[in-house]
Each structure stands twice: as structure tokens, then as C-alpha cells.
Motif scaffolding. Structure first.
Motif, mmCIF file in Angstrom:
data_model
loop_
_atom_site.group_PDB
_atom_site.id
_atom_site.type_symbol
_atom_site.label_atom_id
_atom_site.label_comp_id
_atom_site.label_asym_id
_atom_site.label_seq_id
_atom_site.Cartn_x
_atom_site.Cartn_y
_atom_site.Cartn_z
ATOM 1 N N PHE A 104 -17.385 16.448 -70.534
ATOM 2 C CA PHE A 104 -16.427 16.501 -69.422
ATOM 3 C C PHE A 104 -17.125 16.378 -68.058
ATOM 4 O O PHE A 104 -16.518 16.630 -67.024
ATOM 5 C CB PHE A 104 -15.619 17.798 -69.475
ATOM 6 C CG PHE A 104 -14.897 18.002 -70.789
ATOM 7 C CD1 PHE A 104 -13.784 17.234 -71.102
ATOM 8 C CD2 PHE A 104 -15.351 18.935 -71.713
ATOM 9 C CE1 PHE A 104 -13.141 17.402 -72.312
ATOM 10 C CE2 PHE A 104 -14.703 19.101 -72.925
ATOM 11 C CZ PHE A 104 -13.594 18.340 -73.227
ATOM 12 N N GLY A 105 -18.384 15.991 -68.087
ATOM 13 C CA GLY A 105 -19.148 15.867 -66.849
ATOM 14 C C GLY A 105 -18.814 14.603 -66.075
ATOM 15 O O GLY A 105 -18.043 13.749 -66.518
ATOM 16 N N LYS A 106 -19.430 14.465 -64.905
ATOM 17 C CA LYS A 106 -19.090 13.344 -64.021
ATOM 18 C C LYS A 106 -19.561 11.995 -64.556
ATOM 19 O O LYS A 106 -19.059 10.953 -64.130
ATOM 20 C CB LYS A 106 -19.677 13.577 -62.632
ATOM 21 C CG LYS A 106 -21.196 13.612 -62.573
ATOM 22 C CD LYS A 106 -21.671 13.790 -61.132
ATOM 23 C CE LYS A 106 -23.197 13.790 -61.032
ATOM 24 N NZ LYS A 106 -23.643 13.906 -59.624
ATOM 25 N N PHE A 107 -20.529 12.013 -65.486
ATOM 26 C CA PHE A 107 -21.015 10.759 -66.050
ATOM 27 C C PHE A 107 -20.357 10.418 -67.385
ATOM 28 O O PHE A 107 -20.604 9.343 -67.940
ATOM 29 C CB PHE A 107 -22.533 10.824 -66.266
ATOM 30 C CG PHE A 107 -23.320 11.054 -65.014
ATOM 31 C CD1 PHE A 107 -23.372 10.092 -64.026
ATOM 32 C CD2 PHE A 107 -24.011 12.241 -64.838
ATOM 33 C CE1 PHE A 107 -24.113 10.307 -62.872
ATOM 34 C CE2 PHE A 107 -24.757 12.465 -63.685
ATOM 35 C CZ PHE A 107 -24.799 11.491 -62.698
ATOM 36 N N ALA A 108 -19.539 11.326 -67.907
ATOM 37 C CA ALA A 108 -19.060 11.198 -69.284
ATOM 38 C C ALA A 108 -18.251 9.929 -69.542
ATOM 39 O O ALA A 108 -18.511 9.204 -70.508
ATOM 40 C CB ALA A 108 -18.240 12.433 -69.666
ATOM 41 N N GLU A 109 -17.241 9.662 -68.691
ATOM 42 C CA GLU A 109 -16.403 8.491 -68.919
ATOM 43 C C GLU A 109 -17.211 7.203 -68.873
ATOM 44 O O GLU A 109 -17.094 6.338 -69.754
ATOM 45 C CB GLU A 109 -15.269 8.425 -67.885
ATOM 46 C CG GLU A 109 -14.084 9.297 -68.215
ATOM 47 C CD GLU A 109 -12.876 8.987 -67.331
ATOM 48 O OE1 GLU A 109 -12.735 7.837 -66.878
ATOM 49 O OE2 GLU A 109 -12.078 9.908 -67.093
ATOM 50 N N GLN A 110 -18.036 7.069 -67.855
ATOM 51 C CA GLN A 110 -18.842 5.855 -67.721
ATOM 52 C C GLN A 110 -19.817 5.731 -68.886
ATOM 53 O O GLN A 110 -20.055 4.631 -69.401
ATOM 54 C CB GLN A 110 -19.607 5.874 -66.406
ATOM 55 C CG GLN A 110 -20.313 4.556 -66.090
ATOM 56 C CD GLN A 110 -19.350 3.403 -65.911
ATOM 57 O OE1 GLN A 110 -18.423 3.485 -65.121
ATOM 58 N NE2 GLN A 110 -19.577 2.319 -66.654
ATOM 59 N N ALA A 111 -20.384 6.846 -69.314
ATOM 60 C CA ALA A 111 -21.322 6.810 -70.431
ATOM 61 C C ALA A 111 -20.634 6.382 -71.722
ATOM 62 O O ALA A 111 -21.216 5.665 -72.546
ATOM 63 C CB ALA A 111 -21.971 8.179 -70.615
ATOM 64 N N GLN A 112 -19.380 6.803 -71.898
ATOM 65 C CA GLN A 112 -18.639 6.410 -73.103
ATOM 66 C C GLN A 112 -18.434 4.905 -73.156
ATOM 67 O O GLN A 112 -18.644 4.269 -74.189
ATOM 68 C CB GLN A 112 -17.301 7.140 -73.153
ATOM 69 C CG GLN A 112 -17.403 8.607 -73.520
ATOM 70 C CD GLN A 112 -16.056 9.303 -73.512
ATOM 71 O OE1 GLN A 112 -15.083 8.782 -74.036
ATOM 72 N NE2 GLN A 112 -15.996 10.471 -72.903
ATOM 73 N N ILE A 113 -17.980 4.331 -72.048
ATOM 74 C CA ILE A 113 -17.750 2.886 -72.050
ATOM 75 C C ILE A 113 -19.066 2.120 -72.099
ATOM 76 O O ILE A 113 -19.164 1.038 -72.686
ATOM 77 C CB ILE A 113 -16.901 2.455 -70.828
ATOM 78 C CG1 ILE A 113 -16.220 1.098 -71.108
ATOM 79 C CG2 ILE A 113 -17.707 2.398 -69.565
ATOM 80 C CD1 ILE A 113 -15.177 1.145 -72.202
ATOM 81 N N ASN A 114 -20.123 2.713 -71.502
ATOM 82 C CA ASN A 114 -21.440 2.085 -71.576
ATOM 83 C C ASN A 114 -21.973 2.072 -73.003
ATOM 84 O O ASN A 114 -22.679 1.147 -73.405
ATOM 85 C CB ASN A 114 -22.428 2.821 -70.668
ATOM 86 C CG ASN A 114 -22.201 2.525 -69.204
ATOM 87 O OD1 ASN A 114 -21.404 1.658 -68.852
ATOM 88 N ND2 ASN A 114 -22.887 3.257 -68.336
ATOM 89 N N THR A 115 -21.634 3.107 -73.755
ATOM 90 C CA THR A 115 -22.031 3.147 -75.166
ATOM 91 C C THR A 115 -21.403 1.989 -75.921
ATOM 92 O O THR A 115 -22.061 1.306 -76.722
ATOM 93 C CB THR A 115 -21.606 4.479 -75.818
ATOM 94 O OG1 THR A 115 -22.177 5.566 -75.103
ATOM 95 C CG2 THR A 115 -22.069 4.552 -77.273
ATOM 96 N N ALA A 116 -20.124 1.751 -75.667
ATOM 97 C CA ALA A 116 -19.419 0.632 -76.313
ATOM 98 C C ALA A 116 -20.069 -0.695 -75.939
ATOM 99 O O ALA A 116 -20.302 -1.556 -76.796
ATOM 100 C CB ALA A 116 -17.947 0.644 -75.910
#
Length: 275
Positions: A70-82
Motif C-alpha cells: 500500500f506504499g507510494k511505489f506499489a501501484e507503479q511497481a505492480q504495472i512495472n512487474t507486468a
């Protein structure tokens, strides 16, 4: 005897190593990321992405999400993983990643990019959009995947028309549509070459109905002309020829016939010129 003694010593060393490892005496391999902050982990993931080390980038981004979902990098990191999995060639995992992101973050400010990436995964264009299709024929790919890619890009264009990815998505829609049309025509040609003229004419007609604006319609009309001629259905053959002449008055088919036709590449934009 010396060799036997050496073998016994080697065996003893192996046994001692195993026992010490089991007792926790030997040091375990240190996880270098263990002491990293989320900012450091994110920076290293971005650096790996820049270096095109997509396997490491996917690993670091996944770690970041696991540690701070739920951190500030979480959403971007998720899409970056994809994206990293996609670039690494693991399209199945990339699709699972992006579908999870869309499900969990439907209101994300980068949701338009998520749909764009999903379209890319099924489009499977690892060589880039422009200038490097000459060695590929998308029409020989799985039409279901092309259809899925088309529908995803269509959703993006319709629901996020102001997205920075909308224009590129619309262009890819054209490629996908042209490829699906060409696929239908290739099937019609397959039937024609094997003497199944009625099946060829029907498949060509289906292609025209489904993809009436694609360049492959010209090819489909000519297959209908020739197939009906082989079936001695003169009126239907003449009708198809009249439609061809009205729709494509400068068609090479009308002058040279099928074998001498000079076709523009199917992957060019509608109305593109022969290269």
C-alpha cells in the motif's frame, strides 16, 4: 591406498559440511535487498529496467509490492512487474499481472496504460510498431489473440480517448484488423487452391462482411470472381467483378489477374501505397 584415503577424506568433508549447514553453523547466502528501503528497491528496479535486465526488474518490483503493498511505489511497481515480464518474454505471467492490476486498481491514474500494455501483450509486438514488420505476418498468428488485442485497444480508445496511448492503440487496431482480414482471405485462398471453390467463395464473402474496410477485401473479391467462375456461376462471378471494379477501379486484378497482382503490404495503413 593413497586414492582410497583421499576418497574417504572427501566424503568426510562433504558430511561435515552438510552437518554444519544443518546446524546453522555455516553462513547462509545473504539477501542484498534485505536492508534496502522501498525507495532504494524501487530505484534499483528502475535501474534494472533501464539496463534491460527485465528478469531482475520483475524480481525487484515484485519484492517491493510484497514488502509494501500500500506504499507510494506499489501501484507503479505492480504495472512495472507486468511490463518487465512482458519484455522478458513471459507473456502468460505478464497477462496475469496486468489483469490483477486492472482488477485491483480500476480507478488508477495509470489504468489507461494498463489497458495499453494488455493490448501489447496479446499483440505480441516485441519488434516495435513501425518499420520492422517486413519479416512477420500477423495474419498467420492465432486470430483469437489478435481479436483480443483489437478489443483491448478498442476499449482503451473508446473509454480513454484523451490518453497519450490512444493514438498508438488506434494504429495497432488497424494492424490487427488488417491481419484478421488477411487471415480470412488466406483461408479462402487455401480452399480455392484445393478445389473447394464454394467454400472459398463463402469464406471470402465472410471476410468482406466482417472487415469491409480492410485492404484484404480486394483479394477477397477476386477470389469470389475466380471461385464462382470455376463453379460456372457466371452471374455471381460477374457481379463480384463489378463490385471489385467499382470499389477498386485501379486494381491490378482487373488488368493482370491474380498471379500478376502487385499488392501493397497488408500491414500498411488503409490506403497505403505499394512499397
Amino acid at each position: 591406498m593413497q586414492a582410497l584415503k583421499f576418497s574417504k577424506l572427501t566424503l568426510l568433508a562433504v558430511c561435515l559440511t552438510s552437518v554444519l549447514a544443518a546446524c546453522g553453523v555455516l553462513p547462509e547466502k545473504v539477501d542484498e535487498t534485505q536492508s534496502w528501503s522501498t525507495s532504494k528497491l524501487y530505484a534499483e528496479a528502475q535501474s534494472s529496467m533501464a539496463d534491460r535486465d527485465y528478469s531482475k526488474a520483475a524480481k525487484y518490483n515484485a519484492m517491493l509490492v510484497g514488502r509494501d503493498p500500500f506504499g507510494k511505489f506499489a501501484e507503479q511497481a505492480q504495472i512495472n512487474t507486468a511490463y518487465a515480464h512482458y519484455k522478458d518474454g513471459d507473456t502468460d505471467q505478464a497477462m496475469a499481472d496486468v489483469d490483477r492490476f486492472i482488477r485491483l486498481h480500476p480507478s488508477s491514474p495509470i489504468i489507461d496504460y494498463a489497458y495499453y500494455l494488455k493490448g501489447l501483450i496479446t499483440f505480441d509486438d516485441n519488434l516495435g510498431l513501425f518499420g520492422r514488420f517486413s519479416g512477420q505476418d500477423l495474419s498467420e498468428r492465432d486470430p483469437k489473440a489478435l481479436q483480443q488485442s483489437y478489443e483491448t485497444f478498442k476499449y482503451l480508445v473508446e473509454h480513454y480517448p484523451n490518453s497519450q496511448y490512444a493514438k498508438d492503440a488506434a494504429e495497432r487496431m488497424r494492424y490487427a484488423l488488417n491481419a484478421m482480414a488477411k487471415h480470412e482471405v488466406l483461408v479462402a485462398q487455401y480452399y480455392y487452391d484445393r478445389g473447394a471453390y464454394l467454400a472459398a467463395a463463402n469464406r471470402a464473402q465472410d471476410a468482406i462482411k466482417k472487415f469491409n474496410r480492410a485492404p484484404a477485401v480486394e483479394d477477397a473479391l477476386w477470389i469470389m470472381v475466380e471461385a464462382y467462375k470455376k463453379l460456372h456461376l457466371t452471374k455471381l462471378s460477374d457481379d463480384a467483378r463489378r463490385v471489385l471494379a467499382a470499389t477498386y477501379p485501379k486494381s491490378d486484378y482487373l488488368t493482370y489477374g491474380y498471379k500478376r497482382s502487385k499488392r501493397s503490404h497488408w500491414w500498411q495503413f488503409w490506403g497505403g501505397t505499394t512499397s
